[in-house]
Design an enzyme around this catalytic site. Structure first.
Site, PDB file in Angstrom:
ATOM      1  N   LYS A 150       0.612  -1.163  -0.035  1.00  0.00           N
ATOM      2  CA  LYS A 150      -0.109   0.106  -0.085  1.00  0.00           C
ATOM      3  C   LYS A 150       0.806   1.242  -0.052  1.00  0.00           C
ATOM      4  O   LYS A 150       2.179   1.130   0.521  1.00  0.00           O
ATOM      5  CB  LYS A 150      -0.838   0.100   1.099  1.00  0.00           C
ATOM      6  CG  LYS A 150       0.016   0.109   2.720  1.00  0.00           C
ATOM      7  CD  LYS A 150       0.342   1.309   3.015  1.00  0.00           C
ATOM      8  CE  LYS A 150       1.054   1.389   4.455  1.00  0.00           C
ATOM      9  NZ  LYS A 150       1.740   2.620   4.723  1.00  0.00           N
ATOM     10  N   PRO A 202       9.485  -3.794  -0.774  1.00  0.00           N
ATOM     11  CA  PRO A 202      10.585  -3.503  -0.023  1.00  0.00           C
ATOM     12  C   PRO A 202      10.357  -3.478   1.331  1.00  0.00           C
ATOM     13  O   PRO A 202       9.115  -3.305   1.506  1.00  0.00           O
ATOM     14  CB  PRO A 202      10.954  -1.992  -0.498  1.00  0.00           C
ATOM     15  CG  PRO A 202      10.252  -1.777  -1.791  1.00  0.00           C
ATOM     16  CD  PRO A 202       9.224  -2.697  -1.807  1.00  0.00           C
ATOM     17  N   VAL A 203      11.344  -3.936   2.215  1.00  0.00           N
ATOM     18  CA  VAL A 203      11.335  -4.100   3.709  1.00  0.00           C
ATOM     19  C   VAL A 203      11.433  -2.764   4.564  1.00  0.00           C
ATOM     20  O   VAL A 203      12.388  -2.238   4.157  1.00  0.00           O
ATOM     21  CB  VAL A 203      12.178  -5.460   4.162  1.00  0.00           C
ATOM     22  CG1 VAL A 203      12.134  -5.343   5.532  1.00  0.00           C
ATOM     23  CG2 VAL A 203      11.753  -6.556   3.332  1.00  0.00           C
ATOM     24  N   ALA A 204      10.802  -2.582   5.515  1.00  0.00           N
ATOM     25  CA  ALA A 204      10.798  -1.464   6.490  1.00  0.00           C
ATOM     26  C   ALA A 204      10.837  -0.181   5.815  1.00  0.00           C
ATOM     27  O   ALA A 204      11.711   0.595   5.812  1.00  0.00           O
ATOM     28  CB  ALA A 204      12.203  -1.500   7.058  1.00  0.00           C
ATOM     29  N   ALA A 205       9.757  -0.112   4.701  1.00  0.00           N
ATOM     30  CA  ALA A 205       9.628   0.771   3.693  1.00  0.00           C
ATOM     31  C   ALA A 205       8.480   1.651   3.842  1.00  0.00           C
ATOM     32  O   ALA A 205       8.388   2.889   3.154  1.00  0.00           O
ATOM     33  CB  ALA A 205       9.669   0.389   2.204  1.00  0.00           C
ATOM     34  N   GLY A 206       7.776   1.494   4.696  1.00  0.00           N
ATOM     35  CA  GLY A 206       6.267   2.373   4.851  1.00  0.00           C
ATOM     36  C   GLY A 206       5.472   1.768   3.896  1.00  0.00           C
ATOM     37  O   GLY A 206       4.414   2.688   3.332  1.00  0.00           O
ATOM     38  N   GLY A 229       5.095  -6.350   5.857  1.00  0.00           N
ATOM     39  CA  GLY A 229       5.027  -7.531   6.895  1.00  0.00           C
ATOM     40  C   GLY A 229       3.331  -7.384   6.856  1.00  0.00           C
ATOM     41  O   GLY A 229       2.852  -8.599   7.209  1.00  0.00           O
ATOM     42  N   ASP A 265      -1.989  -1.769  10.570  1.00  0.00           N
ATOM     43  CA  ASP A 265      -2.457  -1.852   9.056  1.00  0.00           C
ATOM     44  C   ASP A 265      -2.854  -3.171   8.668  1.00  0.00           C
ATOM     45  O   ASP A 265      -3.237  -3.246   7.350  1.00  0.00           O
ATOM     46  CB  ASP A 265      -1.136  -1.494   8.584  1.00  0.00           C
ATOM     47  CG  ASP A 265      -0.682   0.030   8.537  1.00  0.00           C
ATOM     48  OD1 ASP A 265      -1.507   0.821   8.596  1.00  0.00           O
ATOM     49  OD2 ASP A 265       0.417  -0.007   8.121  1.00  0.00           O
TER      50      ASP A 265
HETATM   51  P1  ATP Z   1       4.263  -0.362   7.796  1.00  0.00           P
HETATM   52  O1  ATP Z   1       4.281   0.484   6.496  1.00  0.00           O
HETATM   53  O2  ATP Z   1       3.206  -1.155   8.226  1.00  0.00           O
HETATM   54  O3  ATP Z   1       4.840   0.534   8.923  1.00  0.00           O
HETATM   55  P2  ATP Z   1       7.039  -1.326   6.983  1.00  0.00           P
HETATM   56  O4  ATP Z   1       6.780  -1.575   5.372  1.00  0.00           O
HETATM   57  O5  ATP Z   1       7.510  -0.086   7.364  1.00  0.00           O
HETATM   58  O6  ATP Z   1       5.382  -1.412   7.494  1.00  0.00           O
HETATM   59  P3  ATP Z   1       7.677  -4.063   6.993  1.00  0.00           P
HETATM   60  O7  ATP Z   1       8.187  -4.095   5.814  1.00  0.00           O
HETATM   61  O8  ATP Z   1       6.561  -4.411   7.462  1.00  0.00           O
HETATM   62  O9  ATP Z   1       7.747  -2.408   7.290  1.00  0.00           O
HETATM   63  O10 ATP Z   1       9.183  -4.391   7.841  1.00  0.00           O
HETATM   64  C1  ATP Z   1       9.314  -4.069   9.245  1.00  0.00           C
HETATM   65  C2  ATP Z   1      10.141  -4.991  10.212  1.00  0.00           C
HETATM   66  O11 ATP Z   1       8.985  -6.280  10.352  1.00  0.00           O
HETATM   67  C3  ATP Z   1      11.255  -5.516   9.439  1.00  0.00           C
HETATM   68  O12 ATP Z   1      12.296  -5.073   9.893  1.00  0.00           O
HETATM   69  C4  ATP Z   1      11.258  -7.290   9.254  1.00  0.00           C
HETATM   70  O13 ATP Z   1      12.238  -7.825  10.036  1.00  0.00           O
HETATM   71  C5  ATP Z   1       9.871  -7.374  10.105  1.00  0.00           C
HETATM   72  N1  ATP Z   1       8.952  -8.505   9.496  1.00  0.00           N
HETATM   73  C6  ATP Z   1       8.433  -9.489   9.981  1.00  0.00           C
HETATM   74  N2  ATP Z   1       7.672 -10.034   9.230  1.00  0.00           N
HETATM   75  C7  ATP Z   1       7.767  -9.646   7.921  1.00  0.00           C
HETATM   76  C8  ATP Z   1       7.527  -9.902   6.790  1.00  0.00           C
HETATM   77  N3  ATP Z   1       6.808 -11.065   6.326  1.00  0.00           N
HETATM   78  N4  ATP Z   1       7.811  -9.161   5.783  1.00  0.00           N
HETATM   79  C9  ATP Z   1       8.676  -8.072   5.828  1.00  0.00           C
HETATM   80  N5  ATP Z   1       8.974  -7.600   7.063  1.00  0.00           N
HETATM   81  C10 ATP Z   1       8.800  -8.308   8.292  1.00  0.00           C
END
Ligand code: ATP
Length: 285
Positions: free
Chosen positions: A9, A91-95, A99, A133
């Site tokens: 999203k 992308p991880v921890a990206a907003g 997860g 979320d």
């Molecule tokens: P949001 O937009 O809800 O704040 P985000 O995109 O900032 O989420 P995520 O990609 O969900 O952040 O990842 C945040 C942390 O959650 C990561 O550092 C990761 O180690 C942990 N995590 C646990 N499960 C998952 C998963 N299935 N996919 C990605 N990250 C995960």
């Protein structure tokens, strides 16, 4: 075996309107599903929960939201377990709720695998225990999210356009950003209701003007690269640009695919981000 897509999203508008004693924030956000997704495959097991992934950096045990979602269903409904393979593309921890969307997908998959016949509303009530979320990720599409994220109102799909999404090579902790926000005055709240009207009127230019995210100020203060990305997108013809969630992913709205692709190349050439996508809004409801 079942295979499902878990979509990312972006936030078109994000406001924080209060804070609860337990530290949760009260939000008003306009959420939009976009065409970047993880792919998850699920198989029943006798009781064990196993996760494999194409991304070696992700935790695969209890710290993974997929694991926590699967445990919740197994223990509450006395089902067997699940073996999950995750192809991570978001992308991880990206907003971008990477997860949360995997957790939402796991709840839906377990519901199917074990024929639990839980309604979407029941799944959303379980989901909020895993993360604010998650209920939205179960619903998808274009929606207003309020409360801590559990009060959802679907709205008309946003007008079609091209979305350029860029994730710079930094990881931003959502917790850090909210803590910083708590120690700041909020000088300007985004016009969440104006954004909703612009979407309903299919007014893409109005939407682009009203993009707003109260977290952007605190993230930009520590990571000025977010502001640089926005500037490049606007110079390259974006109608508007904004950081998503707590960042650092930043997106631009374009009415022309070629311009969006040229902007993507420019961002890569300048070394501002490696993970750069040209995608579109997705209406999955
Ligand atoms: P949001 O937009 O809800 O704040 P985000 O995109 O900032 O989420 P995520 O990609 O969900 O952040 O990842 C945040 C942390 O959650 C990561 O550092 C990761 O180690 C942990 N995590 C646990 N499960 C998952 C998963 N299935 N996919 C990605 N990250 C995960």
């Amino acid at each position: 075996m079942i295979t499902l897509q878990a979509y990312a999203k972006i936030n078109l508008s994000l406001d924080v309107v209060g804070r609860l004693e337990n530290g949760y924030h009260l939000v008003r956000m306009i959420m939009q599903t976009i065409g970047i997704c993880d792919e998850l495959s699920f198989e029943r097991t006798d009781g064990e929960i196993r996760i494999t992934a194409n991304d070696g950096d992700l935790p695969l045990g209890e710290d993974n939201l997929i694991y926590r979602a699967a445990v919740m269903i197994r223990d509450r409904f006395h089902t067997g377990g699940v073996s999950v393979h995750l192809e991570k593309r978001i992308p991880v921890a990206a907003g971008m709720a990477g997860g949360s969307t995997d957790a939402a997908c796991t709840l839906k998959a377990m519901n199917q695998l074990y024929d639990l016949r839980l309604s979407e509303e029941e799944l959303r009530e379980l989901g909020v225990k895993l993360g604010a979320d998650v209920p939205y990720c179960i619903m998808g599409g274009t929606a207003l999210s309020e409360g801590i994220g559990e009060v959802l109102t679907p709205i008309a799909p946003m007008p079609d356009c091209f979305l350029l999404v860029a994730k710079p090579e930094i990881n931003v902790s959502t917790k850090y950003v909210y803590e910083q926000l708590d120690s700041h005055e909020i000088p300007l709240h985004p016009d969440v209701d104006g954004m909703r009207r612009a979407i309903e009127e299919k007014d893409i230019r109005g939407m682009a003007r009203l993009l707003g995210n109260v977290l952007q100020m605190v993230t930009v203060e520590r990571y000025p690269i977010v502001e640089e990305l926005k500037q490049v997108m606007l110079e390259q013809g974006a109608l508007g640009s904004l950081m998503s969630g707590s960042g650092p992913s930043t997106f631009g709205i374009f009415d022309d695919e070629e311009k969006a692709k040229a902007a993507a190349e420019r961002i890569k050439a300048l070394g501002l981000a490696k993970q750069v996508f040209v995608t579109r809004p997705v209406d999955i409801r």
